[in-house]
Design an enzyme around this catalytic site. Structure first.
Site, PDB file in Angstrom:
ATOM      1  N   ARG A  15       0.831  -1.199   0.000  1.00 35.44           N
ATOM      2  CA  ARG A  15       0.000   0.000   0.000  1.00 35.44           C
ATOM      3  C   ARG A  15       0.873   1.259   0.000  1.00 35.44           C
ATOM      4  O   ARG A  15       1.092   1.884  -1.028  1.00 35.44           O
ATOM      5  CB  ARG A  15      -0.964  -0.021   1.186  1.00 35.44           C
ATOM      6  N   ASP A  16       1.398   1.622   1.145  1.00 39.68           N
ATOM      7  CA  ASP A  16       2.194   2.852   1.244  1.00 39.68           C
ATOM      8  C   ASP A  16       3.437   2.774   0.370  1.00 39.68           C
ATOM      9  O   ASP A  16       3.872   3.763  -0.213  1.00 39.68           O
ATOM     10  CB  ASP A  16       2.579   3.087   2.706  1.00 39.68           C
ATOM     11  N   HIS A 209       3.744   4.847  12.890  1.00 40.07           N
ATOM     12  CA  HIS A 209       3.976   4.774  11.443  1.00 40.07           C
ATOM     13  C   HIS A 209       4.993   5.862  11.109  1.00 40.07           C
ATOM     14  O   HIS A 209       4.672   7.057  11.161  1.00 40.07           O
ATOM     15  CB  HIS A 209       2.663   5.003  10.694  1.00 40.07           C
ATOM     16  N   HIS A 211       8.117   7.649   8.713  1.00 40.29           N
ATOM     17  CA  HIS A 211       8.854   7.843   7.466  1.00 40.29           C
ATOM     18  C   HIS A 211      10.259   8.327   7.816  1.00 40.29           C
ATOM     19  O   HIS A 211      10.541   8.679   8.963  1.00 40.29           O
ATOM     20  CB  HIS A 211       8.116   8.830   6.565  1.00 40.29           C
ATOM     21  N   CYS A 242       3.541   9.826   0.910  1.00 36.86           N
ATOM     22  CA  CYS A 242       2.160  10.283   0.739  1.00 36.86           C
ATOM     23  C   CYS A 242       2.067  11.216  -0.464  1.00 36.86           C
ATOM     24  O   CYS A 242       2.778  12.228  -0.521  1.00 36.86           O
ATOM     25  CB  CYS A 242       1.692  11.011   1.999  1.00 36.86           C
ATOM     26  N   ASN A 251       8.983   5.215   3.794  1.00 37.87           N
ATOM     27  CA  ASN A 251       8.818   4.690   5.138  1.00 37.87           C
ATOM     28  C   ASN A 251      10.156   4.210   5.691  1.00 37.87           C
ATOM     29  O   ASN A 251      11.118   3.991   4.952  1.00 37.87           O
ATOM     30  CB  ASN A 251       7.868   3.486   5.120  1.00 37.87           C
TER      31      ASN A 251
END
Length: 306
Positions: A15-16, A209, A211, A242, A251
């Site tokens: 996903r990310d 979460h 980065h 993002c 990330n």
């Protein structure tokens, strides 16, 4: 606070990690990457998002990816997808999802950029999705984007962060995620805002979460461990970012995170050698080098990886 002796890692590569890649990774390749991660010992995967495919075409096949990976749920693997509104929740239910994540911005500037709405309106949309998920037996978590620093509004006030989260906790969120969306948070800020969330909602699981835009990621992991955090998100090879947060880099790498945790004596249940085997097919899938520290060096001595 006592450091945990074991932690859970949610790998967000599919996903990310892939959502801002210019290359649209085929569904078959996504499934193969997920299977390699599972074989390495990961038991929590974020496999996509139910968002507008015109805005994020990289996630257009999330329903197919989810369905093809669902047999692994019988082996104890938890599959998560991201949802931003009621329609997304309906799509998740239709695809057979068991777990979804909702994301709300902790700043007005990011909320406008990310969801085309102020926080109050975005919250209403998300609570409608949460109600629908609850009615259909899904577990749902809430994550706050820009929990520490926003590219538009600056440093996020800890009290404001708590108040943004409160309606979701009141509505029954299973757990809370706090996200350093642009990777600019330093350890003292991570400690302050995360502690505020933990203090406001005692007993509610909290995940981090992170980065790694400014190389603070691993320092922030250590800070979180010292707070007692037992849940972390990461993406293999340091991929991600993002699309609605200018300046956000990837990330923290799942490979880097596992290496650090093992060096610190914290168990993850992940085989580092098997995890390393994911790098080559992932690099081929995205068509460029990875950015995690471990992807930049020839090898890590075996004595330092277990």
């Amino acid at each position: 606070m006592v450091r945990p002796t074991a932690v859970h890692i949610l790998d967000t590569t599919l996903r990310d990690g892939l959502q801002i890649e210019s290359t649209i990774v085929p569904t078959d390749v996504k499934v193969e990457l997920a299977e390699r991660l599972i074989a390495a010992g990961l038991t929590q995967l974020e496999v996509g998002s139910f968002v507008n495919p015109k805005k994020v075409p990289q996630m257009a096949d999330t329903d197919d990816v989810l369905r093809r990976l669902q047999p692994y749920e019988d082996q104890g693997v938890e599959l998560f997808t991201l949802v931003f509104n009621l329609k997304g929740a309906q799509r998740a239910v239709d695809a057979g999802a068991k777990n979804i994540k909702l994301v709300v911005s902790a700043s007005e500037g990011h909320s406008q950029a990310n969801s085309d709405a102020p926080i109050a309106q975005a919250t209403e949309r998300l609570l409608a999705a949460a109600d629908y998920a609850t009615e259909h037996g899904l577990r749902w978590d809430i994550t706050t984007a820009v929990s520490f620093i926003c590219p538009f509004d600056g440093i996020t006030d800890s009290g404001r962060l708590v108040e943004v989260l409160r309606p979701f906790v009141d509505a029954g969120a299973h757990s809370i995620g706090v996200a350093d969306t642009i990777g600019n948070a330093n350890p003292s800020l991570v400690a302050a805002n995360t502690s505020a969330v933990m203090g406001a909602f005692p007993g509610k699981p909290v995940s981090l979460h992170l980065h790694d835009t400014y190389n603070f990621g691993m320092a922030n992991v250590i800070t979180a461990l010292d707070l007692g955090i037992e849940n972390f998100d990461a993406a293999m090879g340091g991929l991600g970012g993002c699309p609605f947060a200018p300046g956000a880099a990837g990330n923290i790498g799942t490979d880097d995170l596992v290496h650090l945790l093992h060096r610190e004596g914290v168990a993850t249940g992940i085989d580092v050698d098997a995890l390393a085997q994911v790098r080559a097919p992932l690099t081929a899938a995205v068509g460029h080098d990875l950015t995690s520290s471990l992807s930049q060096i020839p090898a890590v001595p075996a004595s330092l990886t277990s």
